[in-house]
Each structure stands twice: as C-alpha cells, then as structure tokens.
Design an enzyme around this catalytic site. Sequence first.
Site, PDB file in Angstrom:
ATOM      1  N   TYR A  13      -4.038  28.548  28.113  1.00 48.13           N
ATOM      2  CA  TYR A  13      -2.582  28.570  28.246  1.00 48.13           C
ATOM      3  C   TYR A  13      -1.982  29.894  27.776  1.00 48.13           C
ATOM      4  O   TYR A  13      -2.648  30.734  27.212  1.00 48.13           O
ATOM      5  CB  TYR A  13      -1.910  27.366  27.594  1.00 48.13           C
ATOM      6  CG  TYR A  13      -2.163  27.064  26.138  1.00 48.13           C
ATOM      7  CD1 TYR A  13      -2.371  28.046  25.186  1.00 48.13           C
ATOM      8  CD2 TYR A  13      -2.130  25.740  25.698  1.00 48.13           C
ATOM      9  CE1 TYR A  13      -2.557  27.732  23.854  1.00 48.13           C
ATOM     10  CE2 TYR A  13      -2.299  25.409  24.363  1.00 48.13           C
ATOM     11  CZ  TYR A  13      -2.514  26.416  23.444  1.00 48.13           C
ATOM     12  OH  TYR A  13      -2.688  26.096  22.128  1.00 48.13           O
ATOM     13  N   GLU A  14      -0.675  30.032  28.050  1.00 45.80           N
ATOM     14  CA  GLU A  14       0.086  31.263  27.813  1.00 45.80           C
ATOM     15  C   GLU A  14      -0.551  32.468  28.509  1.00 45.80           C
ATOM     16  O   GLU A  14      -0.618  33.557  27.952  1.00 45.80           O
ATOM     17  CB  GLU A  14       0.248  31.533  26.302  1.00 45.80           C
ATOM     18  CG  GLU A  14       0.960  30.443  25.551  1.00 45.80           C
ATOM     19  CD  GLU A  14       2.319  30.067  26.126  1.00 45.80           C
ATOM     20  OE1 GLU A  14       2.906  30.896  26.848  1.00 45.80           O
ATOM     21  OE2 GLU A  14       2.781  28.944  25.872  1.00 45.80           O
ATOM     22  N   GLY A  15      -1.016  32.265  29.718  1.00 48.69           N
ATOM     23  CA  GLY A  15      -1.694  33.316  30.460  1.00 48.69           C
ATOM     24  C   GLY A  15      -3.167  33.277  30.153  1.00 48.69           C
ATOM     25  O   GLY A  15      -3.594  33.584  29.037  1.00 48.69           O
TER      26      GLY A  15
END
Length: 581
Positions: free
Chosen positions: A431-433
């Site tokens: 997550y978050e890229g």
Amino acid sequence: MTFRAPVRELAFAMKTAGFDAVLEKGYADTDFETVAAVLEAAGDLSNEVLAPLNRVGDTVGAKYANGRVTAAPGFAEAYKQFAQGGWTGLVAEPEFGGQGLPKAVELAVFEMVQSANMAFALCPMLSLASIEALTRHGTERQQKYVLPKLISGEWTGAMVLTEPQAGTDLAALTTVAKPDGEGGYRLYGQKIFITWGDHDMADNIVHLVIARTPDAPPGVKGISLFLTSQKLIDENGNLGARNDFRPISIEHKMGIHGSPTCVMHYDGAQAELVGELNNGLAHMFVMMNAARLEVGVQGVAIAERAFQQALAFSQERVQGKPLWSNGGTGIYGHPDVRRTLLLAKAKTEAARGICLMTGVVADLAKVAPTAEERAGALARQELLTPIAKAWSTDVGVEIASSALQVHGGMGYIEETGAAQYYRDARIPPIYEGTNGIQAIDLSGRKLKMTNGATMRELCAEILLTAEALTESAELAPVGRRLALGVQALEKATDWQLANQGPNSLLGATTYLKLAGDVIGGWFLARQALAADGADAPWLKAKASLARIFASQVLTQAPGLAEAVMEPLPEMAEIAPEALAG
C-alpha cells in the site's frame, strides 16, 4: 512476549541521523532532553497500553455490521488515551493547536507506536496525512473547524483514493463530485481499501476524497480533492446529522486485522473542495508522501517487534548443544541462528537510520537558514522518500520471515505470535504505492530532478565517512566495503540516467535495493564511529553490526550494479504462453 519500546536506540539513532542540526537551526527553544522525555512517554504508552492490544487486534479484529464498523476490543479506550496525550499533534502547527515539534520526533514516536500495535497506529497515521494536506491546502473554514479537531485527535482522517478499476492508475477513477448550487458538492461513487474509513473510536471521521467534476478534463488533469465529513459540520463548526456515505463491508485481509479496510459508498454525500479545482493530484501527493515515509517507519517497526520476540525465543529454546556458550543453553548459541539475528538487528537499525535521516532533511527543508540549504535538503528528502518506504518495508518482511524461521516449528503456530508479524509485515510493501512504483519513482523521476546531482552529493558524503573509518583498525574493513558500495552505486546511477526508458525501469527495483544497502551501511558506519570508545555493551555492539552488514550486504553491491546495468532484452520478447509450461 513483552514488548520493549527501543527508546535509547531511537535517541541514539536520531543523533546519528543529524538531528542536533535540526534543533540548532530551527528549534532553539527545544533541547534534546525535552525530546528524550517525549520518547520516554511514547515508549510508556506503547509498552503499557498499545502492545497488550496487539494480539486481540489480530485474533478478534474490527467488525462490520449494519453499516457500521466496531473497533477491536480495547482499541477505543486506548485511542482516547492516545488523543488525550496529544500524540496526533506532535508536528502540527501551534496556531491550529499542534505542538510544532520536528518531523523526526514524530517518526521516532510513531515507530514505537507501530511496533506496539501497527493496526491501531494506522488510524492516527492517516490523520497525520490529512493534517498535512489541510495545513497546506485547506480553506479558511477547513483550517478553522476541521484541522484543530484532527490535531487534537477528537476526529480522525482517512485518505480516500482507490476504486476497483483505479488503483495506481488514478486517471481511471469514476467517483464524481456534482456542484450542489450552493458552493458545495455532492459525491457519488464507491471507493475500496479505505483504511479506518469507519469506526467507533472518535466523534467524527473526515474523508479526503479524490473525484472529478462532471465537466472536468479527462485523465489526471481532471482530478480534484474534496473533504466530506461523516457527520455534517454546520457554519459554526458544530456536528449535525450523519452524511450520505457509509461502509458497505470491510475486507478480510491476511494481516493487520485490527485495522478495518473499508469499502465505502458515497450516495450524494455533502462535500467541499480542498485547494484548487482540477489540481487534486498535487494536493493528494502531499498526503501520499507523508504517508509513504510513515509506512517506511512501519517496516522498521514490525522488524523491531519481530526481532525482539525472536531474540527472546532464541535464549529460551533449547535444542542440541550450542557451539557458543556465551548465549546460555538456548539456540542463540548456534552459529546460524546468531548470524540470522545479528543480521536482522543490523538491517533494522539501517532501515531506522534511513527513515530518520529522511525526517531530518524534511525538517531542514523547512527551517534551514538559507534558501540554498532548504532547497538541498528538500531535494535529498525527495530522493530518500521512495528508498525509505520501499527498502524499509522490504526489510520488515525479510526480518519478520527470519524471526519466524528462528522459531522453527513454533513459528507457524499462531499462538506464538511470530506468524502475525509476518502477515502484518507483508502488507506495507503493497500500500501507499507499491515498492515497484517507489523504484520507478526513484529511477524515473527523483534521479532526473537534479540530473543525478543529489545522489552524487550523497555519495560524496558517504565516501567521507568511508575514509574516516580507515583510521580505525577495527572499522577499516567497513570503510573499504562502504567505498566499494559507493562506487557501485555511482556506476549504476550514471547508467540509469543515460538509459532512461524500459531498460532503466527494468533495473529500477534492483537500483533501489542497491541505494538502500549503501545508505543503510553508511548509517551503521556513522553509528559505529559515534559509539567508538563507549563502555556500554549495546553501544560497543555498533561496530560489530556495521562489520556484519558490510560483510553480508555491502559485498553484494558490485553484483547489484551489474544487474542494474544489464538490459536483458529477452524480457521484452518472452510472451506469456512461453511460460505456461
């Protein structure tokens, strides 16, 4: 096993990362004794309140029923203590009710909180990102009524980006914000993977949602950022009726079960614009970049927690006859077990150093006395952020896996808790890229922003440390290997800049690993120099950790550089049917 917040390790690491310069240049009224007291208090909260709830968060988790989410048992009470302690507002501006402390302090505090209970910590962590976005781009009304409530922890924030068809490719989002004729908007659409999008721990939840207006241009140029509140906020800042959005389910995940990952449905929810219309992507990245560094800290945190348990188990578990008696009768006396644990400790400290150094330059980018210094610090912050996020979370997975291995058969028995750390650790690289996206960002964007100058300046600093190491017989081998690592990183950097396109992207993940290895080794070397002559066993061990990392990790740098620079054209030629078997 009882968790012990690594307060002294964090204090020493902050100083090694250059934190004294932050206090000197921008926080003259704050001394390190004050910072140390903040760390001690955060350690107490983590040890006594949050860590005991980690297990119930995993085994019971958050629950969804009838359009509402209920937090895991004990979480709501713990959150009240967290909010009352002012922990969400450490870095926030004093004019909005924050404490105005440096970013590096927040990172150190949240490492302990994440170690103690990562699922819990995700809730205030996302509030931090919302606070940063509204501080930068919020309207006068939002800064007057919403921002102070987020800072106090009375309300929490959520980042609302992803849709079923629009993950990394945000241009594909379909959530629409229709003008309501009264200066506001109505949101329609569905979002997925919304961490802590609904819960019962706070009075209100504020969603920062990316959507497009009906007449917006196509693609990312048509994205805007909107604020919508779980409960309507009137003209005086008071809460009213429930808004028209709700969770329709929570995901069943492999880990972080105490953190509800919501599917959210917006059915004409009242909303207001944040920042400029059609400039939502830039505003969103304020949140994303804040969250990415915090996620990097998650990697350090889960590595620390897994390592602590594995170390304790290795001293209690008796199997066979240890070759090294200074570990007692436990398996810590077996050479491969000890190698595993020492390398895990070294990598954890290296990852901690990368994250804290990123926090230090983020602070200097705000408070350094000259524009030139601020610009240089900002450039380094931007370079280090994808490395901090990806390298540290990869280390988290690796060490959680190694810790499970140390437990042997007990490791995959859920009652020991080692498996939870592995399941939890595997999520932050996604997550978050995803970490692949971080590598592409480093290789395809951050290097090019200064045509490689920022990385070359960093390499030059690392070489100075390598030279200083040669003055010590004990640390000279570290210096030689660190210098070879820098040479490999410089070669790979030059190649990446000269070969932008598919070939550079093919080597991007390996390039990021190489950069993280060298920068992490640099930090360990700095710790070894700073601890030189100390009598305390934990400080004397810094030289050993630097040597172990240099021997086991930095020696691989030339091979990683070769892998970066070898295009492998067959990768572009192999069709999927050739792999089907």
